[in-house]
Design a protein around this motif. Structure first.
Motif, PDB file in Angstrom:
ATOM      1  N   SER A 104     -12.825  -9.658 -10.156  1.00 44.13           N
ATOM      2  CA  SER A 104     -11.444  -9.805  -9.142  1.00 44.13           C
ATOM      3  C   SER A 104     -10.422 -10.629  -9.305  1.00 44.13           C
ATOM      4  O   SER A 104     -10.701 -12.013 -10.406  1.00 44.13           O
ATOM      5  N   PHE A 105      -9.608 -10.395  -9.035  1.00 46.77           N
ATOM      6  CA  PHE A 105      -8.113 -11.167  -9.391  1.00 46.77           C
ATOM      7  C   PHE A 105      -7.968 -12.036  -7.799  1.00 46.77           C
ATOM      8  O   PHE A 105      -7.171 -10.576  -7.424  1.00 46.77           O
ATOM      9  N   GLY A 106      -7.670 -12.896  -7.668  1.00 42.63           N
ATOM     10  CA  GLY A 106      -7.976 -13.772  -6.252  1.00 42.63           C
ATOM     11  C   GLY A 106      -8.560 -12.877  -5.469  1.00 42.63           C
ATOM     12  O   GLY A 106      -9.949 -12.827  -5.424  1.00 42.63           O
ATOM     13  N   ALA A 107      -8.478 -12.302  -4.372  1.00 41.58           N
ATOM     14  CA  ALA A 107      -9.216 -11.296  -3.447  1.00 41.58           C
ATOM     15  C   ALA A 107      -9.737 -10.252  -3.824  1.00 41.58           C
ATOM     16  O   ALA A 107      -9.728  -9.614  -2.891  1.00 41.58           O
ATOM     17  N   VAL A 108      -8.611  -9.675  -4.749  1.00 43.37           N
ATOM     18  CA  VAL A 108      -8.998  -7.843  -4.915  1.00 43.37           C
ATOM     19  C   VAL A 108     -10.271  -8.355  -5.953  1.00 43.37           C
ATOM     20  O   VAL A 108     -10.188  -8.621  -6.735  1.00 43.37           O
ATOM     21  N   GLN A 109     -11.140  -7.551  -5.390  1.00 52.86           N
ATOM     22  CA  GLN A 109     -11.948  -7.404  -6.533  1.00 52.86           C
ATOM     23  C   GLN A 109     -12.144  -5.954  -6.795  1.00 52.86           C
ATOM     24  O   GLN A 109     -12.606  -4.611  -6.626  1.00 52.86           O
ATOM     25  N   ALA A 110     -11.933  -5.814  -8.306  1.00 50.82           N
ATOM     26  CA  ALA A 110     -11.535  -4.481  -8.928  1.00 50.82           C
ATOM     27  C   ALA A 110     -12.510  -4.001  -8.968  1.00 50.82           C
ATOM     28  O   ALA A 110     -12.802  -2.656  -9.237  1.00 50.82           O
ATOM     29  N   LEU A 111     -13.474  -5.140  -9.919  1.00 50.48           N
ATOM     30  CA  LEU A 111     -14.798  -4.287 -10.240  1.00 50.48           C
ATOM     31  C   LEU A 111     -15.995  -4.499  -9.141  1.00 50.48           C
ATOM     32  O   LEU A 111     -16.216  -6.321  -9.067  1.00 50.48           O
ATOM     33  N   GLY A 136     -11.579   8.379 -11.805  1.00 47.18           N
ATOM     34  CA  GLY A 136     -11.355   7.683 -10.948  1.00 47.18           C
ATOM     35  C   GLY A 136     -10.226   7.973  -9.757  1.00 47.18           C
ATOM     36  O   GLY A 136      -9.378   7.912 -11.099  1.00 47.18           O
ATOM     37  N   ASP A 137     -10.334   7.495  -9.226  1.00 48.03           N
ATOM     38  CA  ASP A 137      -9.102   7.698  -8.592  1.00 48.03           C
ATOM     39  C   ASP A 137      -7.633   6.291  -9.010  1.00 48.03           C
ATOM     40  O   ASP A 137      -8.433   5.613  -9.502  1.00 48.03           O
ATOM     41  N   ASN A 138      -6.409   6.321  -8.753  1.00 44.19           N
ATOM     42  CA  ASN A 138      -5.584   5.085  -8.813  1.00 44.19           C
ATOM     43  C   ASN A 138      -6.303   3.673  -8.214  1.00 44.19           C
ATOM     44  O   ASN A 138      -6.890   4.031  -7.101  1.00 44.19           O
ATOM     45  N   GLY A 139      -6.057   2.971  -8.927  1.00 38.47           N
ATOM     46  CA  GLY A 139      -6.890   1.375  -8.008  1.00 38.47           C
ATOM     47  C   GLY A 139      -8.637   1.627  -7.975  1.00 38.47           C
ATOM     48  O   GLY A 139      -9.103   0.757  -7.823  1.00 38.47           O
ATOM     49  N   ALA A 140      -9.184   2.532  -8.815  1.00 33.82           N
ATOM     50  CA  ALA A 140     -10.797   2.451  -8.822  1.00 33.82           C
ATOM     51  C   ALA A 140     -11.172   1.165 -10.118  1.00 33.82           C
ATOM     52  O   ALA A 140     -12.309   0.951  -9.334  1.00 33.82           O
ATOM     53  N   GLY A 141     -10.170   0.555 -10.386  1.00 33.34           N
ATOM     54  CA  GLY A 141     -10.817   0.053 -11.929  1.00 33.34           C
ATOM     55  C   GLY A 141     -11.592  -0.002 -13.022  1.00 33.34           C
ATOM     56  O   GLY A 141     -12.189  -0.256 -13.618  1.00 33.34           O
ATOM     57  N   LYS A 142     -10.525   1.466 -13.162  1.00 34.06           N
ATOM     58  CA  LYS A 142     -11.013   2.120 -14.679  1.00 34.06           C
ATOM     59  C   LYS A 142     -10.402   0.974 -15.900  1.00 34.06           C
ATOM     60  O   LYS A 142     -10.717   0.481 -16.713  1.00 34.06           O
ATOM     61  N   SER A 143      -9.227   0.929 -15.357  1.00 37.97           N
ATOM     62  CA  SER A 143      -7.780  -0.304 -16.122  1.00 37.97           C
ATOM     63  C   SER A 143      -8.910  -1.389 -17.073  1.00 37.97           C
ATOM     64  O   SER A 143      -8.565  -1.714 -17.945  1.00 37.97           O
ATOM     65  N   THR A 144      -9.630  -2.235 -15.501  1.00 38.68           N
ATOM     66  CA  THR A 144      -9.793  -3.573 -16.017  1.00 38.68           C
ATOM     67  C   THR A 144     -11.301  -3.581 -16.018  1.00 38.68           C
ATOM     68  O   THR A 144     -11.137  -4.176 -17.169  1.00 38.68           O
ATOM     69  N   LEU A 145     -11.568  -1.882 -16.290  1.00 35.36           N
ATOM     70  CA  LEU A 145     -13.198  -1.741 -16.757  1.00 35.36           C
ATOM     71  C   LEU A 145     -12.798  -1.804 -18.323  1.00 35.36           C
ATOM     72  O   LEU A 145     -13.457  -2.812 -19.157  1.00 35.36           O
ATOM     73  N   VAL A 146     -11.939  -1.472 -18.061  1.00 28.90           N
ATOM     74  CA  VAL A 146     -11.172  -1.330 -20.345  1.00 28.90           C
ATOM     75  C   VAL A 146     -11.199  -2.249 -20.694  1.00 28.90           C
ATOM     76  O   VAL A 146     -11.947  -3.348 -21.497  1.00 28.90           O
ATOM     77  N   ARG A 147     -10.317  -3.311 -19.589  1.00 26.86           N
ATOM     78  CA  ARG A 147      -9.858  -4.069 -19.975  1.00 26.86           C
ATOM     79  C   ARG A 147     -11.442  -5.660 -20.438  1.00 26.86           C
ATOM     80  O   ARG A 147     -11.257  -7.106 -21.242  1.00 26.86           O
ATOM     81  N   CYS A 148     -11.998  -5.192 -19.521  1.00 24.92           N
ATOM     82  CA  CYS A 148     -13.338  -6.650 -19.336  1.00 24.92           C
ATOM     83  C   CYS A 148     -14.338  -5.847 -21.151  1.00 24.92           C
ATOM     84  O   CYS A 148     -14.741  -6.815 -22.069  1.00 24.92           O
ATOM     85  N   TYR A 202      -4.955   1.146 -24.680  1.00 25.26           N
ATOM     86  CA  TYR A 202      -4.368   1.112 -23.106  1.00 25.26           C
ATOM     87  C   TYR A 202      -3.734   1.972 -22.643  1.00 25.26           C
ATOM     88  O   TYR A 202      -2.697   2.104 -23.244  1.00 25.26           O
ATOM     89  N   GLN A 203      -3.540   1.292 -21.149  1.00 25.26           N
ATOM     90  CA  GLN A 203      -2.926   2.159 -20.481  1.00 25.26           C
ATOM     91  C   GLN A 203      -1.141   1.806 -20.554  1.00 25.26           C
ATOM     92  O   GLN A 203      -0.591   2.554 -20.437  1.00 25.26           O
ATOM     93  N   THR A 204      -1.126   0.741 -20.657  1.00 28.80           N
ATOM     94  CA  THR A 204       0.183  -0.067 -21.739  1.00 28.80           C
ATOM     95  C   THR A 204       0.570   0.625 -22.991  1.00 28.80           C
ATOM     96  O   THR A 204       1.830  -0.004 -23.105  1.00 28.80           O
TER      97      THR A 204
HETATM   98  N1  LIG Z   1      -4.281  -8.112 -13.563  1.00 34.40           N
HETATM   99  C1  LIG Z   1      -4.254  -8.247 -12.530  1.00 34.40           C
HETATM  100  N2  LIG Z   1      -4.091  -8.799 -11.770  1.00 34.40           N
HETATM  101  C2  LIG Z   1      -3.793  -8.539 -10.550  1.00 34.40           C
HETATM  102  N3  LIG Z   1      -4.878  -6.880  -9.992  1.00 34.40           N
HETATM  103  C3  LIG Z   1      -5.100  -6.590 -10.812  1.00 34.40           C
HETATM  104  C4  LIG Z   1      -5.082  -7.024 -11.851  1.00 34.40           C
HETATM  105  N4  LIG Z   1      -4.874  -5.687 -12.764  1.00 34.40           N
HETATM  106  C5  LIG Z   1      -5.925  -5.163 -12.017  1.00 34.40           C
HETATM  107  N5  LIG Z   1      -6.124  -4.868 -10.614  1.00 34.40           N
HETATM  108  C6  LIG Z   1      -6.779  -4.460  -8.690  1.00 34.40           C
HETATM  109  O1  LIG Z   1      -7.183  -3.915  -9.587  1.00 34.40           O
HETATM  110  C7  LIG Z   1      -7.836  -3.060  -8.571  1.00 34.40           C
HETATM  111  C8  LIG Z   1      -7.591  -1.595 -10.022  1.00 34.40           C
HETATM  112  O2  LIG Z   1      -6.797  -1.592 -11.158  1.00 34.40           O
HETATM  113  P1  LIG Z   1      -6.723  -1.249 -12.452  1.00 34.40           P
HETATM  114  O3  LIG Z   1      -8.404  -1.075 -13.224  1.00 34.40           O
HETATM  115  O4  LIG Z   1      -6.201  -1.082 -12.447  1.00 34.40           O
HETATM  116  O5  LIG Z   1      -7.277   0.683 -12.021  1.00 34.40           O
HETATM  117  P2  LIG Z   1      -7.065   2.136 -12.398  1.00 34.40           P
HETATM  118  O6  LIG Z   1      -7.001   2.211 -13.375  1.00 34.40           O
HETATM  119  O7  LIG Z   1      -8.798   2.490 -11.776  1.00 34.40           O
HETATM  120  O8  LIG Z   1      -6.473   2.900 -11.713  1.00 34.40           O
HETATM  121  C9  LIG Z   1      -5.994  -2.381  -8.205  1.00 34.40           C
HETATM  122  O9  LIG Z   1      -6.400  -2.516  -6.656  1.00 34.40           O
HETATM  123  C10 LIG Z   1      -4.665  -3.489  -8.886  1.00 34.40           C
HETATM  124  O10 LIG Z   1      -4.146  -3.687  -7.909  1.00 34.40           O
END
Ligand SMILES: Nc1ncnc2c1ncn2[C@@H]1O[C@H](COP(=O)(O)OP(=O)(O)O)[C@@H](O)[C@H]1O
Ligand SMILES: [Mg+2]
Lengths: 319, 279
Positions: free
Chosen positions: B41-48, B65-77, B113-115
């Motif tokens: 989670s990032f604060g209130a956002v439950q990414a995974l 997965g759609d945008n915001g599905a959590g793919k990049s977050t999974l990669v970073r974990c 990375y996506q970036t």
């Molecule tokens: N560093 C971060 N801080 C706060 N929220 C984040 C951060 N990274 C991702 N999120 C949030 O987590 C969710 C998943 O994002 P992300 O993993 O980038 O999705 P995807 O790559 O599938 O498009 C989104 O709602 C995004 O706003």
């Protein structure tokens, strides 16, 4: 020091960008020309020799500042770290601990401040500006406590010789400053650590992403700046014959100014050791020329500040 | 210190070193990477919110997965950028905890990375060798071996159909496509066990995309596992062996590519087709 610029187009390029890149050398040339015309005392062997000796202290400080700026930080504590290290040297020497130990302690004192800055910024993720502003104040207080606010005289023949003598016309101070500049240039452009310093300042997320230990790298930058303060303090004591706890806060602005004038980005990731050397020489020449012309001391901060603002303005055209 | 190597803990009893046994045998071969119940989670956002996923060794796995599905977050974990809140990651059967991307890197994991993760003000060659620098000399006197790195940079780039006329130029001077190719070439060059690519062909033209797909095929031949994030279903069907679909931070489905269609995958991504979580 060779930069990482790709070979540009051939021919002269009088663009604003080119002017911005060479602001410090151009400025240095202009200042030399003006003072040369204004007074016959400026371009004499003895004056230039003294000018370079004064510039050496600033140069060593600016080299430390350069490393911190490279990692997108700023070290405001140099303003009090130099008097602090000088005071430690004076205190240890007057306590009869011998010159070698005293100099070693002065270097350690400077290093310690840098390490604390680095730990707070890198490990605790505190804002560099606030951390070093805080330690600027704390360390100046420590210095006053250590010295009770009095100047500590240091009567060392060795230090006096260090300030006055040299190899032929080459003064020891120049040699030391040159060695420090070469070491920093070597570190930045020839070692892995230098690559990581530039990477951390250029894009900290990307640097972390490829596995660079960015916190350790930032710590190294701040610690180096602290150590540079220690070295500069030794030179300072050698030149003035004592440690004055209340002096030399203008070296803080000058050290940052030298780096900015030299074309390094305050946003980090770009360093120019050659530029910073030129910037330090430019600032010292200004002060030196003003003194020779008998212009009131009060104009010096105005002139230095104006040059810095000018450099900041020009750097907007740098991309 | 943050540089403690990945701590290997937990059960590692049944971890046969079965790796080079081909792609189709993914069910019997123990996975290279196994993720269970991963939460972040990032604060209130439950990414995974509990992701389960297995990467079969030597296979290309697509992560959809759609945008915001959590793919990049999974990669970073998975690469140690973020510590996960809960769940576990196993690498070759052993539980790992990455404290920094350096820990993942030491296991031969490299990431696009996506970036992109390039340093704009450093030249191309220095980016290609970032944290893999060649040095000469010994001990504390090791000096960057610029000559070798510059000379070999062209070789690294030549695996991709990318035109970088001068590897001494800074990345700042490169186009979006060139940058993406540089990041991909870097990861493919250093990745020994797993190469992760987060939307690697998003900025690429047809020719460059084909070259990247060829590179992925070559990694597969060299038994390097690939995790590919892509929105291009045709591409996924061309290069992947398996696909996972993430929806709102959870594993929605797992499909074998030979047994699915682009339409089904798109349906799973949008939610039009019901998933079968924890597949
Ligand atoms: N560093 C971060 N801080 C706060 N929220 C984040 C951060 N990274 C991702 N999120 C949030 O987590 C969710 C998943 O994002 P992300 O993993 O980038 O999705 P995807 O790559 O599938 O498009 C989104 O709602 C995004 O706003
Ligand atoms: Mg993403």
């Amino acid at each position: 020091m060779a930069d990482t610029q790709a070979p540009g187009r051939l021919g002269l390029d009088f663009s604003v960008e080119a002017a911005a890149r060479y602001a410090a050398p151009i400025g240095l040339g202009v200042v030399f020309l003006i003072f040369f015309i204004a007074t016959p005392d400026f371009l004499t062997t003895s004056n230039i020799s003294d000018l370079l000796v004064s510039a050496s202290i600033l140069l060593v400080l600016a080299m430390g500042q350069q490393l911190v700026v490279t990692v997108a930080g700023i070290d405001l504590s140099v303003g009090s770290n130099l008097p602090w290290s000088a005071a430690v040297l004076g205190y240890a020497y007057t306590s009869g601990w011998g010159l070698t130990v005293s100099v070693g302690l002065a270097l350690l004192a400077g290093l310690a401040v840098g390490v604390v800055n680095g730990l707070l910024v890198a490990r605790l993720n505190m804002t560099d500006f606030i951390v070093t502003l805080g330690s600027l104040s704390v360390v100046s207080g420590l210095t006053l406590l250590l010295t009770s606010g009095n100047t500590v005289p240091v009567n060392s023949d060795f230090l006096r010789a260090l300030a006055i003598n040299g190899i032929g016309p080459v003064r020891w101070f120049w040699v030391l400053a040159f060695v420090v500049a070469v070491l920093v240039g070597f570190l930045l452009y020839r070692t892995r650590t230098g690559t990581y310093l530039l990477s951390t300042g250029g894009n900290i997320e990307a640097a972390r992403g490829v596995g660079i230990h960015v916190n350790r790298i930032r710590l190294i930058a701040y610690a180096s700046s602290g150590l540079a303060c220690g070295v500069a303090a030794v030179l300072f004591v050698a030149r003035t014959g004592g440690a004055d706890p209340s002096l030399q806060t203008d070296l803080l602005l000058s050290s940052i100014a030298a780096v900015v004038l030299g074309g390094s980005s305050l946003f980090g990731g770009k360093a120019s050791v050659f530029g910073t050397v030129t910037g330090a020489l430019l600032l010292q020449s200004l002060i030196n020329g003003f003194t020779l012309l008998g212009i009131s001391q009060y104009y010096q901060p105005i002139a230095v500040g104006t040059v810095v603002l000018g450099a900041a303005f020009i750097s907007r055209f740098q991309k | 210190m943050t540089d403690t190597p990945a701590r290997m803990t937990g059960t590692s009893s049944a971890a046969p070193a079965a790796t080079q046994s081909g792609a189709s045998a993914s069910q019997v071969v123990s996975p290279l990477v196994e993720i269970t119940g991963l939460r972040k989670s990032f604060g209130a956002v439950q990414a995974l919110q509990g992701v389960d996923l297995k990467l079969a060794p030597g296979e290309v796995t697509a992560l959809l997965g759609d945008n915001g599905a959590g793919k990049s977050t999974l990669v970073r974990c998975l690469t140690g950028v973020h510590p996960q809140d809960a769940g576990e990651i196993r690498f070759r059967g052993e539980q790992v905890r990455f404290h920094s991307p350096d820990d993942a890197r030491q296991l031969g994991i490299e990431t696009v990375y996506q970036t992109l993760g390039l340093i704009e003000d450093l030249p191309v060659w220095q980016n290609l060798y970032l944290n893999h620098e060649l040095t000469s000399g010994f001990g504390p006197f090791r000096v960057l071996d610029k000559k070798s790195m510059i000379a070999q940079s062209s070789d690294i780039l030549s695996r991709l159909d990318v035109n970088v006329p001068n590897v001494r130029a800074t990345v700042r001077r490169m186009s979006g496509g060139q940058r993406q190719c540089i990041a991909i070439a870097r990861a493919a060059n250093w990745g020994r066990t797993l190469v992760i690519m987060d939307e690697p062909t998003a900025a690429l033209g047809v020719r460059e995309t084909a070259a990247v797909e060829e590179l992925i095929a070559r990694l597969r031949e060299a038994s390097v596992t690939v995790l590919l994030i892509s929105h291009d279903m045709a591409q996924v069907l061309r290069v992947a062996d398996t696909a996972y679909v993430l929806r709102r931070g959870q594993t929605a489905a797992r499909r074998t590519i030979s047994a699915t269609t682009g339409d089904e995958l798109v349906g799973l991504i949008t939610g039009a087709v019901q998933g079968d979580a924890h597949a």
